[in-house]
Design a protein around this motif. Structure first.
Motif, PDB file in Angstrom:
ATOM      1  N   SER A 431       0.860  -1.185   0.000  1.00  0.00           N
ATOM      2  CA  SER A 431       0.000   0.000   0.000  1.00  0.00           C
ATOM      3  C   SER A 431       0.895   1.233   0.000  1.00  0.00           C
ATOM      4  O   SER A 431       2.110   1.134   0.200  1.00  0.00           O
ATOM      5  CB  SER A 431      -0.952  -0.017   1.192  1.00  0.00           C
ATOM      6  OG  SER A 431      -0.221  -0.136   2.390  1.00  0.00           O
ATOM      7  N   LEU A 432       0.291   2.359  -0.220  1.00  0.00           N
ATOM      8  CA  LEU A 432       1.052   3.596  -0.354  1.00  0.00           C
ATOM      9  C   LEU A 432       1.881   3.858   0.901  1.00  0.00           C
ATOM     10  O   LEU A 432       1.361   3.859   2.016  1.00  0.00           O
ATOM     11  CB  LEU A 432       0.078   4.758  -0.616  1.00  0.00           C
ATOM     12  CG  LEU A 432       0.691   6.083  -1.080  1.00  0.00           C
ATOM     13  CD1 LEU A 432       1.561   5.907  -2.328  1.00  0.00           C
ATOM     14  CD2 LEU A 432      -0.417   7.091  -1.341  1.00  0.00           C
ATOM     15  N   GLY A 433       3.188   4.023   0.696  1.00  0.00           N
ATOM     16  CA  GLY A 433       4.079   4.311   1.812  1.00  0.00           C
ATOM     17  C   GLY A 433       4.519   3.086   2.590  1.00  0.00           C
ATOM     18  O   GLY A 433       5.321   3.172   3.506  1.00  0.00           O
ATOM     19  N   GLU A 434       3.976   1.927   2.213  1.00  0.00           N
ATOM     20  CA  GLU A 434       4.335   0.700   2.951  1.00  0.00           C
ATOM     21  C   GLU A 434       5.265  -0.180   2.130  1.00  0.00           C
ATOM     22  O   GLU A 434       5.334  -0.077   0.911  1.00  0.00           O
ATOM     23  CB  GLU A 434       3.070  -0.090   3.292  1.00  0.00           C
ATOM     24  CG  GLU A 434       2.115   0.631   4.215  1.00  0.00           C
ATOM     25  CD  GLU A 434       2.698   0.891   5.592  1.00  0.00           C
ATOM     26  OE1 GLU A 434       3.423   0.002   6.113  1.00  0.00           O
ATOM     27  OE2 GLU A 434       2.468   1.983   6.137  1.00  0.00           O
ATOM     28  N   GLU A 435       5.911  -1.094   2.849  1.00  0.00           N
ATOM     29  CA  GLU A 435       6.850  -1.992   2.196  1.00  0.00           C
ATOM     30  C   GLU A 435       6.291  -3.410   2.126  1.00  0.00           C
ATOM     31  O   GLU A 435       5.542  -3.842   2.995  1.00  0.00           O
ATOM     32  CB  GLU A 435       8.156  -2.029   2.983  1.00  0.00           C
ATOM     33  CG  GLU A 435       9.128  -0.937   2.571  1.00  0.00           C
ATOM     34  CD  GLU A 435      10.450  -1.096   3.283  1.00  0.00           C
ATOM     35  OE1 GLU A 435      11.463  -1.255   2.606  1.00  0.00           O
ATOM     36  OE2 GLU A 435      10.444  -1.055   4.526  1.00  0.00           O
ATOM     37  N   VAL A 436       6.728  -4.108   1.094  1.00  0.00           N
ATOM     38  CA  VAL A 436       6.330  -5.507   0.966  1.00  0.00           C
ATOM     39  C   VAL A 436       7.495  -6.275   0.350  1.00  0.00           C
ATOM     40  O   VAL A 436       8.343  -5.719  -0.350  1.00  0.00           O
ATOM     41  CB  VAL A 436       5.049  -5.627   0.095  1.00  0.00           C
ATOM     42  CG1 VAL A 436       5.363  -5.485  -1.386  1.00  0.00           C
ATOM     43  CG2 VAL A 436       4.321  -6.949   0.345  1.00  0.00           C
ATOM     44  N   ARG A 437       7.545  -7.556   0.623  1.00  0.00           N
ATOM     45  CA  ARG A 437       8.585  -8.406   0.042  1.00  0.00           C
ATOM     46  C   ARG A 437       8.144  -8.899  -1.312  1.00  0.00           C
ATOM     47  O   ARG A 437       7.004  -9.344  -1.483  1.00  0.00           O
ATOM     48  CB  ARG A 437       8.813  -9.595   0.985  1.00  0.00           C
ATOM     49  CG  ARG A 437       9.479 -10.801   0.372  1.00  0.00           C
ATOM     50  CD  ARG A 437      10.965 -10.651   0.185  1.00  0.00           C
ATOM     51  NE  ARG A 437      11.632 -10.397   1.450  1.00  0.00           N
ATOM     52  CZ  ARG A 437      12.925 -10.013   1.533  1.00  0.00           C
ATOM     53  NH1 ARG A 437      13.636  -9.826   0.444  1.00  0.00           N
ATOM     54  NH2 ARG A 437      13.464  -9.788   2.713  1.00  0.00           N
ATOM     55  N   LEU A 438       9.023  -8.804  -2.295  1.00  0.00           N
ATOM     56  CA  LEU A 438       8.770  -9.469  -3.569  1.00  0.00           C
ATOM     57  C   LEU A 438       9.363 -10.860  -3.435  1.00  0.00           C
ATOM     58  O   LEU A 438      10.539 -11.011  -3.106  1.00  0.00           O
ATOM     59  CB  LEU A 438       9.457  -8.725  -4.722  1.00  0.00           C
ATOM     60  CG  LEU A 438       8.907  -7.339  -5.061  1.00  0.00           C
ATOM     61  CD1 LEU A 438       9.725  -6.730  -6.202  1.00  0.00           C
ATOM     62  CD2 LEU A 438       7.438  -7.393  -5.444  1.00  0.00           C
ATOM     63  N   LYS A 439       8.550 -11.827  -3.631  1.00  0.00           N
ATOM     64  CA  LYS A 439       8.980 -13.221  -3.458  1.00  0.00           C
ATOM     65  C   LYS A 439      10.294 -13.477  -4.202  1.00  0.00           C
ATOM     66  O   LYS A 439      10.427 -13.129  -5.383  1.00  0.00           O
ATOM     67  CB  LYS A 439       7.883 -14.140  -4.010  1.00  0.00           C
ATOM     68  CG  LYS A 439       8.235 -15.600  -4.068  1.00  0.00           C
ATOM     69  CD  LYS A 439       7.969 -16.304  -2.768  1.00  0.00           C
ATOM     70  CE  LYS A 439       8.438 -17.758  -2.865  1.00  0.00           C
ATOM     71  NZ  LYS A 439       8.336 -18.456  -1.589  1.00  0.00           N
ATOM     72  N   ASN A 440      11.242 -14.024  -3.520  1.00  0.00           N
ATOM     73  CA  ASN A 440      12.555 -14.365  -4.084  1.00  0.00           C
ATOM     74  C   ASN A 440      13.417 -13.148  -4.438  1.00  0.00           C
ATOM     75  O   ASN A 440      14.470 -13.302  -5.036  1.00  0.00           O
ATOM     76  CB  ASN A 440      12.428 -15.216  -5.361  1.00  0.00           C
ATOM     77  CG  ASN A 440      11.848 -16.585  -5.085  1.00  0.00           C
ATOM     78  OD1 ASN A 440      12.217 -17.225  -4.097  1.00  0.00           O
ATOM     79  ND2 ASN A 440      10.956 -17.030  -5.940  1.00  0.00           N
ATOM     80  N   ALA A 441      12.931 -11.944  -4.106  1.00  0.00           N
ATOM     81  CA  ALA A 441      13.693 -10.757  -4.508  1.00  0.00           C
ATOM     82  C   ALA A 441      13.678  -9.698  -3.405  1.00  0.00           C
ATOM     83  O   ALA A 441      13.748 -10.037  -2.231  1.00  0.00           O
ATOM     84  CB  ALA A 441      13.131 -10.217  -5.819  1.00  0.00           C
ATOM     85  N   TYR A 442      13.577  -8.450  -3.826  1.00  0.00           N
ATOM     86  CA  TYR A 442      13.776  -7.342  -2.886  1.00  0.00           C
ATOM     87  C   TYR A 442      12.506  -6.894  -2.170  1.00  0.00           C
ATOM     88  O   TYR A 442      11.395  -7.247  -2.542  1.00  0.00           O
ATOM     89  CB  TYR A 442      14.335  -6.142  -3.651  1.00  0.00           C
ATOM     90  CG  TYR A 442      15.640  -6.424  -4.341  1.00  0.00           C
ATOM     91  CD1 TYR A 442      16.836  -6.364  -3.629  1.00  0.00           C
ATOM     92  CD2 TYR A 442      15.666  -6.762  -5.694  1.00  0.00           C
ATOM     93  CE1 TYR A 442      18.043  -6.624  -4.269  1.00  0.00           C
ATOM     94  CE2 TYR A 442      16.862  -7.029  -6.333  1.00  0.00           C
ATOM     95  CZ  TYR A 442      18.061  -6.955  -5.619  1.00  0.00           C
ATOM     96  OH  TYR A 442      19.240  -7.211  -6.248  1.00  0.00           O
ATOM     97  N   LEU A 443      12.777  -6.029  -1.200  1.00  0.00           N
ATOM     98  CA  LEU A 443      11.684  -5.323  -0.547  1.00  0.00           C
ATOM     99  C   LEU A 443      11.407  -4.067  -1.370  1.00  0.00           C
ATOM    100  O   LEU A 443      12.335  -3.389  -1.807  1.00  0.00           O
ATOM    101  CB  LEU A 443      12.148  -4.887   0.854  1.00  0.00           C
ATOM    102  CG  LEU A 443      11.448  -5.421   2.099  1.00  0.00           C
ATOM    103  CD1 LEU A 443      11.154  -6.910   1.985  1.00  0.00           C
ATOM    104  CD2 LEU A 443      12.334  -5.187   3.316  1.00  0.00           C
TER     105      LEU A 443
END
Length: 577
Positions: A431-443
């Motif tokens: 969501s806007l301003g939030e972080e999430v993990r991309l599977k097998n890759a970066y945040l």
RNA sequence: AGUCCCAUAGUCUAGCGGCAAUGAUACCGGACUUUGAAUCCGGCGACAGGAGUUCGAGUCUCCUUGGGACUACCA
């Protein structure tokens, strides 16, 4: 001492071991047969469909059960076409059914070149001889009554029947007439051969049942050889007997037929005068699964009226439909064992089937990434000309499935559902301003939302990524993604249950079963899948991470346009809330 | 209406005169997790009702109730 004195007693005791627990009622009966030596310890089962329609998942369960019982007892399983009515039967159904049983894994070729597929029509000569025997024994007669008259004679469940005026013809006359019936001297419906049993028997089937009727019709196997054809009750027990079937397992509605099944078999003798082989008929409740239909007429209507695309439509649980959907025979086998067998009529919840399908696919399917409804993401701090190869596991726990390389680059796609501007508290995707993990890759962190000027719809996201994975904070969410560099387009077919009602056949006032059709049972979309899949084997299965299990459809896929069927979604404890 | 069959959690199922009534699924918690998956732990939840037999009945008997099958020259 006791040993020498009462050896037979000792033997009896040792034989009298407790029957194993957990046996279903059919196996309990078989154990009893084996214990008493009724069939010399042999177990020979069969599945006998009439080739006049499509086999569905309920049939599959029965086939698999019969097969498994035979195999578990070191026995034999026959698949037999009960093809005694040329009017309703077609060769095309025969071929379709053979394909089905091969897929189910119950087809068997023997060393002498024969196989386990049989035809009731293969025994027509024998049936005729047995019928003559019945006549000779004074147990059958030729009746000139019309169908209506016979119906009239039969009486009803509350009134006894009346004997036919032709019931007491002499054996010689009956023999002659029956022979002339066989020789096609009489038109359809003019005569029948009837067993002479008891017109006041409480069981209507025992009131002089018809054994043969005249039918001037070519048969898919025997051609024009016959113009008289045996009735089910006459043929069925004989087919079982000829094949040496020990336990003849059928559905509940045949329970009332069992006395007749037994009666025919009890009257007949072999050439040496000994009784012919007498199998045991055992009835069980057929498998009905919620949110599905399996009636033949009903399925035909669905096809004919275009509610589905043919009888092998993946939404219909015909065996061919399940196969085309991508369901494995192993999961059907597991399902059959899971639901067990009993005499009580039941509707099995589809979730049990779903579980069996997922359980099987989970251990068999390599994981890949696919985005069904792509949302473009531009990584603002990632160099435009840079590409990274990332080596990833094909399966989270089964290392033997190996690894593959995926590409990471500035422009990627994520699932539209994985972004929300104003998410609820328990949403832990992007969501806007939030972080999430991309599977097998970066945040990645969402910095900006770009919209379509006219519609206001979100057209792309601008995100930043954390180059140093070591510094990554713990985040709750991990989402799948695919790089523009690493993807191809493919058609994806998403199936949902065909009916919204648990039992569509139980209609409310003024409704018909088609009123309960699920309008969203099929959704076709163009998805992005990893580009290596363009070389994948047709008919292979994958888990698209976080989305479900998919089958590379072998019939509709083309070189430039792959088609994936979603066999089943992943279990989802989020969207249910 | 007559004969026959069936009755255990939401669903499926084990039980064969002595269990705190089995397991699966679903559902609800929790642990773990780079799949809101999988996995692991925990929880919820049933003998249709009534008589009888028995020291003892989910299990045997009878009755009641509920469901189903049977009145095709179909299978």
């Amino acid at each position: 001492m006791a040993q020498t004195k009462y050896p037979e007693l000792l033997k009896e005791v040792s034989d009298d071991k407790e029957p194993e627990e957990g046996l279903n009622f059919i196996r309990t009966i078989i154990e009893e047969h084996n214990r008493t030596g009724r069939f010399d310890g042999k177990v020979h089962t069969r599945f006998p469909p009439e080739p006049n329609g499509w086999l569905h998942i309920g049939h599959a369960c029965s086939i698999l059960m019969n097969h498994k019982i035979a195999m578990d007892y070191g026995g034999i399983f026959n698949f037999r076409f009960d093809d005694t009515n040329p009017i309703t039967e077609e060769e095309s159904y025969v071929n379709a059914m053979i394909e089905d049983i091969k897929w189910l894994g119950v087809y068997k070729e023997y060393e002498d070149g024969t196989n386990n597929i049989f035809f009731g029509s293969g025994y027509f000569d024998q049936f005729y001889e047995y019928a003559e025997q019945l006549v000779e024994k004074g147990l059958a007669y030729v009746d000139d009554s019309s169908a209506d008259e016979i119906k009239e004679q039969r009486g009803s469940i509350t009134e006894p029947g009346k004997e036919s005026p032709y019931r007491n013809r002499t054996i010689e006359e009956n023999l002659d007439l029956f022979k002339r019936m066989k020789n096609c001297e009489f038109p359809n419906g003019s005569k029948v051969l009837r067993a002479k049993i008891d017109m006041s028997h409480p069981n209507l089937l025992m009131r002089d049942p018809i054994v043969y009727r005249i039918l001037h019709a070519p048969h898919h196997n025997t051609g024009d050889k016959w113009c008289i054809y045996p009735m089910y009750d006459w043929a069925h027990g004989l087919e079982d007997s000829i094949e040496g079937i020990t336990q003849s397992i059928c559905t509940l509605e045949f329970e009332v037929h069992r006395p007749l099944y037994d009666w025919f078999l009890d009257q007949l003798t072999a050439e040496d005068g000994s009784p012919i082989f007498h199998p045991q008929q055992i009835e069980f409740a057929k498998v009905i699964i919620s949110h599905m239909v399996s009636g033949k007429r009903v399925m035909i209507q669905l096809v004919k009226d275009g509610h589905v695309n043919g009888w092998d439509d993946p939404r219909m649980f015909t065996i061919a439909g399940a196969r085309r959907r991508g369901v494995t025979a192993d999961s059907l086998r597991k399902f059959m064992e899971t639901i067990g067998v009993s005499k009580r009529e039941k509707i099995i919840d589809q979730s049990i089937l779903d579980h069996c399908i997922r359980e099987d696919l989970n251990k068999k399917c390599p994981r890949v990434m696919s985005v069904l409804k792509p949302l473009k993401v531009i990584l603002t701090n990632y160099p435009a000309d840079k590409k990274e190869e990332i080596e990833v596991q094909n399966h989270p726990t089964i290392k033997e499935m190996g690894t593959r390389k995926i590409i990471f680059s500035k422009i990627i796609y994520i699932e539209q559902d994985d972004f929300m501007e104003n998410p609820p508290d328990d949403y832990y995707r992007l969501s806007l301003g939030e972080e999430v993990r991309l599977k097998n890759a970066y945040l990645i962190k969402c910095e900006d939302v770009i919209r379509e000027e006219k519609t206001g719809e979100i057209s792309e996201l601008h995100c930043s990524y954390r180059p140093k994975k070591e510094d990554d904070p713990k985040v709750k969410g991990t989402i799948h993604w695919i790089s523009a560099e690493n993807s191809i387009k493919a058609e994806v077919r998403l199936f949902d249950r065909l009916f919204v009602k648990e039992n569509p056949m139980e209609t409310e006032e003024g409704k018909v079963f088609t009123d309960y059709l699920n309008p969203q049972s099929l959704e076709t979309t163009e998805a992005l899948v990893e580009s290596f899949l363009k070389d994948a084997k047709l008919g292979s299965r994958y888990q698209f991470e976080r989305l479900g299990y998919f089958y590379l459809e072998p019939i509709d896929s083309k070189e430039d346009q792959l088609v994936f069927n979603r066999i089943i979604s992943l279990r989802d404890s989020w969207t249910k809330k």
